[in-house]
Design an enzyme around this catalytic site. Sequence first.
Site, mmCIF file in Angstrom:
data_model
loop_
_atom_site.group_PDB
_atom_site.id
_atom_site.type_symbol
_atom_site.label_atom_id
_atom_site.label_comp_id
_atom_site.label_asym_id
_atom_site.label_seq_id
_atom_site.Cartn_x
_atom_site.Cartn_y
_atom_site.Cartn_z
ATOM 1 N N ASN A 27 0.558 -1.179 0.041
ATOM 2 C CA ASN A 27 -0.144 0.006 -0.052
ATOM 3 C C ASN A 27 0.890 0.976 -0.171
ATOM 4 O O ASN A 27 1.317 1.786 1.173
ATOM 5 C CB ASN A 27 -0.479 0.183 0.889
ATOM 6 C CG ASN A 27 -1.653 1.017 1.360
ATOM 7 O OD1 ASN A 27 -1.582 1.864 0.369
ATOM 8 N ND2 ASN A 27 -1.924 1.198 2.250
ATOM 9 N N LYS A 59 0.539 4.185 0.147
ATOM 10 C CA LYS A 59 -0.500 5.468 0.133
ATOM 11 C C LYS A 59 -0.410 7.058 -0.437
ATOM 12 O O LYS A 59 0.150 6.437 -1.690
ATOM 13 C CB LYS A 59 0.234 5.067 1.702
ATOM 14 C CG LYS A 59 0.351 4.781 2.633
ATOM 15 C CD LYS A 59 0.769 4.539 3.573
ATOM 16 C CE LYS A 59 0.685 3.613 4.573
ATOM 17 N NZ LYS A 59 0.309 3.467 5.760
ATOM 18 N N HIS A 114 -9.446 1.820 4.847
ATOM 19 C CA HIS A 114 -8.124 1.825 5.730
ATOM 20 C C HIS A 114 -7.441 2.352 6.776
ATOM 21 O O HIS A 114 -8.771 3.515 6.753
ATOM 22 C CB HIS A 114 -6.490 2.401 4.381
ATOM 23 C CG HIS A 114 -5.411 2.021 5.126
ATOM 24 N ND1 HIS A 114 -4.500 3.185 5.942
ATOM 25 C CD2 HIS A 114 -4.101 1.176 4.751
ATOM 26 C CE1 HIS A 114 -3.975 2.896 6.253
ATOM 27 N NE2 HIS A 114 -3.581 1.650 5.892
ATOM 28 N N GLU A 137 -6.368 4.851 7.623
ATOM 29 C CA GLU A 137 -5.986 6.125 7.807
ATOM 30 C C GLU A 137 -7.746 6.909 7.016
ATOM 31 O O GLU A 137 -7.479 8.515 7.402
ATOM 32 C CB GLU A 137 -5.197 6.437 6.601
ATOM 33 C CG GLU A 137 -3.571 6.101 7.658
ATOM 34 C CD GLU A 137 -2.306 5.594 6.258
ATOM 35 O OE1 GLU A 137 -2.507 5.236 5.930
ATOM 36 O OE2 GLU A 137 -1.547 5.096 6.948
ATOM 37 N N GLU A 164 -5.559 -5.201 10.059
ATOM 38 C CA GLU A 164 -4.256 -3.678 10.748
ATOM 39 C C GLU A 164 -4.124 -3.272 12.032
ATOM 40 O O GLU A 164 -5.323 -2.158 11.999
ATOM 41 C CB GLU A 164 -4.507 -3.119 9.251
ATOM 42 C CG GLU A 164 -4.365 -3.431 8.459
ATOM 43 C CD GLU A 164 -3.344 -2.204 7.353
ATOM 44 O OE1 GLU A 164 -2.190 -2.934 6.924
ATOM 45 O OE2 GLU A 164 -4.266 -1.205 7.278
ATOM 46 N N GLY A 176 2.336 2.138 10.434
ATOM 47 C CA GLY A 176 2.962 3.600 10.038
ATOM 48 C C GLY A 176 3.800 3.767 11.157
ATOM 49 O O GLY A 176 4.733 4.739 11.766
ATOM 50 N N SER A 234 3.021 -2.379 10.018
ATOM 51 C CA SER A 234 4.609 -2.033 10.433
ATOM 52 C C SER A 234 5.896 -3.741 9.813
ATOM 53 O O SER A 234 6.859 -4.226 10.855
ATOM 54 C CB SER A 234 5.501 -1.627 11.771
ATOM 55 O OG SER A 234 5.019 -0.331 11.581
HETATM 56 C C1 PEP Z 1 -0.567 0.158 6.244
HETATM 57 O O1 PEP Z 1 -0.293 1.033 5.135
HETATM 58 O O2 PEP Z 1 -1.672 -0.775 5.387
HETATM 59 C C2 PEP Z 1 0.176 -0.378 6.651
HETATM 60 C C3 PEP Z 1 0.362 -1.746 7.317
HETATM 61 O O3 PEP Z 1 1.186 0.398 6.587
HETATM 62 P P1 PEP Z 1 2.867 0.296 7.462
HETATM 63 O O4 PEP Z 1 3.764 -1.102 7.303
HETATM 64 O O5 PEP Z 1 4.071 1.386 7.072
HETATM 65 O O6 PEP Z 1 2.215 0.043 8.503
#
Ligand code: PEP
Length: 251
Positions: free
Chosen positions: A9, A11, A95, A97, A167, A173, A213
């Site tokens: 992803n 972003k 997501h 975000e 998630e 992040g 992460s």
């Molecule tokens: C994501 O954007 O879904 C995500 C898990 O980001 P990150 O791997 O940077 O934590």
Amino acid sequence: MRRYVIAGNWKMNMTPAKAQALINEMKPLVAGKDNCDIVLCVPAIDIPAAIEAAKGSNIKIGAENVHFKASGAYTGEISAEMLVEAGVEYVVIGHSERRQYFGETDQTVNLRTLAALNAGLKAIVCVGETLEQRELGYTETLLKFQTKMALTNVTAEQMKNVIIAYEPVWAIGTGVTATADQADEGNGYVRAAVAEMFGADIAAQTTVQYGGSMNDKNAAELLSKENVDGGLIGGASLKSAAFSAIVDAAQ
Ligand code: PEP
């Protein structure tokens, strides 16, 4: 029984030219790694360049969002039909975000999921608890509720095109990864919710990813867990070496 899916992803990162360069870098690194589906979900403006760059490779291209209406006065939005015509196969929906910054609710996540599935897209539906919800002991309740809300009115047949990404919001992040056991437990709650809605067979066949992460160092342990069928990867999907190492871990 169920397929691993390793999905990046991006972003709001990467211009079309940078997208093309990164995919060209990744292609030889993931070539022949066919024990999982490999997907890059990219900003809408990058889609044509990404699809062109990925042509002939085992990398599939996804979008990061889709609107729930077919067309009309929704300035700035993109429909499922537009994504399909552009050659997109996957789309991330709900997501954290988007839930946090753009007013996404469980209801709009459901509507977007239905729009994507009805257009023939594969939906990567995101669910996850905040740290506060976890500390209050609501993780299971919350994950089951979000999963069931997202999948309301989805048919058993359409579940073939549904991937759910667990998630934890506190792990996205932040550099803080859930332990492999926490990931397995969260994914297990999601799978249990699918079983309650669609039965054990469909639940056993549904890909449930972990995201938060995930990187080249922790992927193997996370992916070794029974309920973890892949990853949704933000930061590490912007680096060809890290992303391809995660793909290797999924082999
Ligand atoms: C994501 O954007 O879904 C995500 C898990 O980001 P990150 O791997 O940077 O934590």
